[in-house]
Design a protein around this motif. Structure first.
Motif, PDB file in Angstrom:
ATOM      1  N   HIS A 175      56.738  16.596  39.679  1.00  0.00           N
ATOM      2  CA  HIS A 175      57.590  16.303  40.823  1.00  0.00           C
ATOM      3  C   HIS A 175      58.425  15.030  40.668  1.00  0.00           C
ATOM      4  O   HIS A 175      59.223  14.716  41.550  1.00  0.00           O
ATOM      5  CB  HIS A 175      56.767  16.259  42.112  1.00  0.00           C
ATOM      6  N   THR A 176      58.248  14.317  39.553  1.00  0.00           N
ATOM      7  CA  THR A 176      59.103  13.144  39.307  1.00  0.00           C
ATOM      8  C   THR A 176      59.974  13.326  38.064  1.00  0.00           C
ATOM      9  O   THR A 176      60.711  12.417  37.687  1.00  0.00           O
ATOM     10  CB  THR A 176      58.253  11.873  39.137  1.00  0.00           C
ATOM     11  N   ALA A 177      59.912  14.490  37.436  1.00  0.00           N
ATOM     12  CA  ALA A 177      60.611  14.707  36.155  1.00  0.00           C
ATOM     13  C   ALA A 177      62.127  14.598  36.278  1.00  0.00           C
ATOM     14  O   ALA A 177      62.804  14.200  35.327  1.00  0.00           O
ATOM     15  CB  ALA A 177      60.230  16.067  35.575  1.00  0.00           C
ATOM     16  N   ALA A 178      62.679  14.945  37.447  1.00  0.00           N
ATOM     17  CA  ALA A 178      64.137  14.945  37.610  1.00  0.00           C
ATOM     18  C   ALA A 178      64.664  13.616  38.162  1.00  0.00           C
ATOM     19  O   ALA A 178      65.860  13.493  38.441  1.00  0.00           O
ATOM     20  CB  ALA A 178      64.553  16.081  38.542  1.00  0.00           C
ATOM     21  N   LEU A 179      63.788  12.622  38.310  1.00  0.00           N
ATOM     22  CA  LEU A 179      64.170  11.352  38.916  1.00  0.00           C
ATOM     23  C   LEU A 179      64.312  10.256  37.857  1.00  0.00           C
ATOM     24  O   LEU A 179      63.691  10.325  36.797  1.00  0.00           O
ATOM     25  CB  LEU A 179      63.122  10.929  39.946  1.00  0.00           C
ATOM     26  N   ASP A 180      65.107   9.237  38.168  1.00  0.00           N
ATOM     27  CA  ASP A 180      65.208   8.099  37.256  1.00  0.00           C
ATOM     28  C   ASP A 180      63.886   7.326  37.292  1.00  0.00           C
ATOM     29  O   ASP A 180      63.098   7.468  38.243  1.00  0.00           O
ATOM     30  CB  ASP A 180      66.368   7.194  37.665  1.00  0.00           C
ATOM     31  N   PRO A 181      63.587   6.529  36.257  1.00  0.00           N
ATOM     32  CA  PRO A 181      62.276   5.867  36.149  1.00  0.00           C
ATOM     33  C   PRO A 181      61.865   5.058  37.372  1.00  0.00           C
ATOM     34  O   PRO A 181      60.715   5.136  37.808  1.00  0.00           O
ATOM     35  CB  PRO A 181      62.444   4.962  34.922  1.00  0.00           C
ATOM     36  N   LYS A 182      62.787   4.286  37.958  1.00  0.00           N
ATOM     37  CA  LYS A 182      62.445   3.452  39.108  1.00  0.00           C
ATOM     38  C   LYS A 182      62.085   4.315  40.316  1.00  0.00           C
ATOM     39  O   LYS A 182      61.091   4.059  41.010  1.00  0.00           O
ATOM     40  CB  LYS A 182      63.615   2.527  39.446  1.00  0.00           C
ATOM     41  N   THR A 183      62.886   5.358  40.563  1.00  0.00           N
ATOM     42  CA  THR A 183      62.621   6.253  41.693  1.00  0.00           C
ATOM     43  C   THR A 183      61.341   7.047  41.461  1.00  0.00           C
ATOM     44  O   THR A 183      60.554   7.265  42.385  1.00  0.00           O
ATOM     45  CB  THR A 183      63.804   7.215  41.907  1.00  0.00           C
ATOM     46  N   ALA A 184      61.127   7.478  40.213  1.00  0.00           N
ATOM     47  CA  ALA A 184      59.910   8.221  39.877  1.00  0.00           C
ATOM     48  C   ALA A 184      58.670   7.381  40.160  1.00  0.00           C
ATOM     49  O   ALA A 184      57.674   7.883  40.711  1.00  0.00           O
ATOM     50  CB  ALA A 184      59.938   8.630  38.409  1.00  0.00           C
ATOM     51  N   ALA A 185      58.712   6.100  39.795  1.00  0.00           N
ATOM     52  CA  ALA A 185      57.580   5.210  40.043  1.00  0.00           C
ATOM     53  C   ALA A 185      57.303   5.078  41.535  1.00  0.00           C
ATOM     54  O   ALA A 185      56.144   5.069  41.971  1.00  0.00           O
ATOM     55  CB  ALA A 185      57.851   3.835  39.423  1.00  0.00           C
ATOM     56  N   LYS A 186      58.378   5.010  42.345  1.00  0.00           N
ATOM     57  CA  LYS A 186      58.225   4.918  43.799  1.00  0.00           C
ATOM     58  C   LYS A 186      57.579   6.172  44.371  1.00  0.00           C
ATOM     59  O   LYS A 186      56.667   6.101  45.208  1.00  0.00           O
ATOM     60  CB  LYS A 186      59.599   4.689  44.436  1.00  0.00           C
ATOM     61  N   VAL A 187      58.039   7.354  43.913  1.00  0.00           N
ATOM     62  CA  VAL A 187      57.491   8.617  44.417  1.00  0.00           C
ATOM     63  C   VAL A 187      56.028   8.776  43.989  1.00  0.00           C
ATOM     64  O   VAL A 187      55.200   9.270  44.762  1.00  0.00           O
ATOM     65  CB  VAL A 187      58.350   9.806  43.926  1.00  0.00           C
ATOM     66  N   LEU A 188      55.687   8.335  42.779  1.00  0.00           N
ATOM     67  CA  LEU A 188      54.293   8.397  42.326  1.00  0.00           C
ATOM     68  C   LEU A 188      53.407   7.474  43.163  1.00  0.00           C
ATOM     69  O   LEU A 188      52.275   7.827  43.503  1.00  0.00           O
ATOM     70  CB  LEU A 188      54.197   8.009  40.849  1.00  0.00           C
ATOM     71  N   GLU A 189      53.936   6.313  43.502  1.00  0.00           N
ATOM     72  CA  GLU A 189      53.188   5.379  44.351  1.00  0.00           C
ATOM     73  C   GLU A 189      52.938   5.997  45.729  1.00  0.00           C
ATOM     74  O   GLU A 189      51.828   5.914  46.279  1.00  0.00           O
ATOM     75  CB  GLU A 189      53.978   4.078  44.487  1.00  0.00           C
ATOM     76  N   LEU A 190      53.971   6.633  46.282  1.00  0.00           N
ATOM     77  CA  LEU A 190      53.821   7.327  47.565  1.00  0.00           C
ATOM     78  C   LEU A 190      52.788   8.446  47.470  1.00  0.00           C
ATOM     79  O   LEU A 190      51.972   8.636  48.376  1.00  0.00           O
ATOM     80  CB  LEU A 190      55.169   7.901  48.008  1.00  0.00           C
ATOM     81  N   SER A 191      52.821   9.186  46.358  1.00  0.00           N
ATOM     82  CA  SER A 191      51.872  10.280  46.150  1.00  0.00           C
ATOM     83  C   SER A 191      50.442   9.750  46.174  1.00  0.00           C
ATOM     84  O   SER A 191      49.562  10.321  46.834  1.00  0.00           O
ATOM     85  CB  SER A 191      52.142  10.975  44.812  1.00  0.00           C
ATOM     86  N   ASP A 192      50.208   8.649  45.460  1.00  0.00           N
ATOM     87  CA  ASP A 192      48.876   8.037  45.426  1.00  0.00           C
ATOM     88  C   ASP A 192      48.405   7.670  46.831  1.00  0.00           C
ATOM     89  O   ASP A 192      47.269   7.966  47.217  1.00  0.00           O
ATOM     90  CB  ASP A 192      48.887   6.773  44.556  1.00  0.00           C
ATOM     91  N   ASP A 211      51.534   8.343  32.804  1.00  0.00           N
ATOM     92  CA  ASP A 211      51.313   8.670  34.212  1.00  0.00           C
ATOM     93  C   ASP A 211      50.019   9.465  34.392  1.00  0.00           C
ATOM     94  O   ASP A 211      49.284   9.265  35.369  1.00  0.00           O
ATOM     95  CB  ASP A 211      52.489   9.485  34.762  1.00  0.00           C
ATOM     96  N   ALA A 212      49.743  10.361  33.461  1.00  0.00           N
ATOM     97  CA  ALA A 212      48.521  11.170  33.540  1.00  0.00           C
ATOM     98  C   ALA A 212      47.275  10.296  33.459  1.00  0.00           C
ATOM     99  O   ALA A 212      46.253  10.589  34.089  1.00  0.00           O
ATOM    100  CB  ALA A 212      48.507  12.206  32.417  1.00  0.00           C
ATOM    101  N   ILE A 213      47.357   9.212  32.698  1.00  0.00           N
ATOM    102  CA  ILE A 213      46.228   8.299  32.538  1.00  0.00           C
ATOM    103  C   ILE A 213      46.078   7.385  33.754  1.00  0.00           C
ATOM    104  O   ILE A 213      44.976   7.165  34.261  1.00  0.00           O
ATOM    105  CB  ILE A 213      46.398   7.455  31.252  1.00  0.00           C
ATOM    106  N   ILE A 214      47.208   6.867  34.242  1.00  0.00           N
ATOM    107  CA  ILE A 214      47.182   5.878  35.325  1.00  0.00           C
ATOM    108  C   ILE A 214      46.766   6.487  36.661  1.00  0.00           C
ATOM    109  O   ILE A 214      46.014   5.880  37.430  1.00  0.00           O
ATOM    110  CB  ILE A 214      48.573   5.213  35.465  1.00  0.00           C
ATOM    111  N   HIS A 215      47.246   7.694  36.944  1.00  0.00           N
ATOM    112  CA  HIS A 215      47.046   8.289  38.269  1.00  0.00           C
ATOM    113  C   HIS A 215      45.871   9.265  38.287  1.00  0.00           C
ATOM    114  O   HIS A 215      45.571   9.926  37.288  1.00  0.00           O
ATOM    115  CB  HIS A 215      48.329   8.995  38.718  1.00  0.00           C
TER     116      HIS A 215
END
Length: 264
Positions: A175-192, A211-215
């Motif tokens: 769900h973050t593959a189509a986003l730029d790195p900064k936006t992807a990091a924000k969406v992953l943080e929201l997901s968490d 990402d697979a390791i961190i989350h």
């Protein structure tokens, strides 16, 4: 909360394009598990999520969600227990409708829809409070058409919509593959945060090993349609990308050939 028992799926059976996508997948998720799924191209990652969601029937095996065998149920009959966020930010929302209207649709999933006022004052207040948690300023744009939002804003909104009814299982398909790195990091943080706050059970397919390791609290690796690695707890916390690569080579007997996953 989720159990896959000997699940097989072959596409284009009997043709020159035959592809065995799932080759006897066995997997069990306990309530509250947040599992990240990694693997090379064609490993079966997204195919597993689509099988769980009922996008198409599996050839054999069983899919059980919260004790209910859903193997024979079509996609729409599983929707009440699943939340999904797709790779394409345009997929999970309706562009021509307002932000608050999209949230109202999500809130009414699985309910009878009669002739009554669309969105109540109470609901508007609730949606405003929900949107404020995203810290994207969307609470002040509730009447804006979703088509005017950026990809990251749409993905964040889709996350809210997918979890509004607290699903039995949340499926995040790159769900973050189509986003730029900064936006992807924000969406992953929201997901968490959303997964932790609602104590959801979740599966997240990702192309990014880091990402697979961190989350999440658990990581599975797939190869050639089956789960070849399942790591959780303290072992996962100590993992590095180099560890994952070495384990993959030891188990599969081949090198992991996916630059996108390595460099992500």
């Amino acid at each position: 909360m989720l159990e896959l028992v000997d699940v097989y799926k072959t596409f284009n059976l009997g043709t020159i394009n035959e592809k065995k996508a799932l080759n006897g997948v066995n997997l069990k998720l306990e309530a509250g598990d947040f599992v990240t799924v990694i693997g090379g191209n064609g490993a079966g990652k997204s195919t597993v999520l689509n099988a769980i969601a009922g996008v198409w029937p599996v050839d054999s095996g069983a899919i059980i969600i919260d004790g209910m065998n859903v193997t024979g149920l079509p996609e729409h009959k599983r929707a009440s227990v699943l939340g999904r966020v797709f790779q394409d930010p345009m997929t999970g929302t309706t562009a021509t409708m307002e932000i608050q209207e999209n949230l109202a649709l999500a809130a009414r999933r699985g309910q009878f829809r009669g002739l009554r006022w669309g969105i109540t004052k109470k609901e508007k207040k609730e949606y405003r409070e929900l949107l404020a948690t995203l810290d994207l300023g969307l609470e002040d744009r509730m009447t804006s058409k979703v088509g005017l939002l950026s990809g990251g804003q749409r993905q964040a909104l889709t996350l809210l919509m997918a979890t509004l009814k607290k699903p039995k299982l949340l499926l995040l398909d790159e769900h973050t593959a189509a986003l730029d790195p900064k936006t992807a990091a924000k969406v992953l943080e929201l997901s968490d945060h959303i997964i932790e706050d609602h104590k959801l059970t979740a599966m997240m397919v990702t192309h990014n090993m880091r990402d697979a390791i961190i989350h999440g609290n658990r990581l599975i690796m797939m190869n050639e349609g089956r789960v070849i690695l399942d790591i959780k707890g303290e072992e996962k916390k100590r993992l590095t990308v180099e560890d994952l690569l070495r384990k993959f080579e030891e188990i599969s007997g081949e090198e992991f050939a996916n630059d996108k996953a390595l460099l992500g």
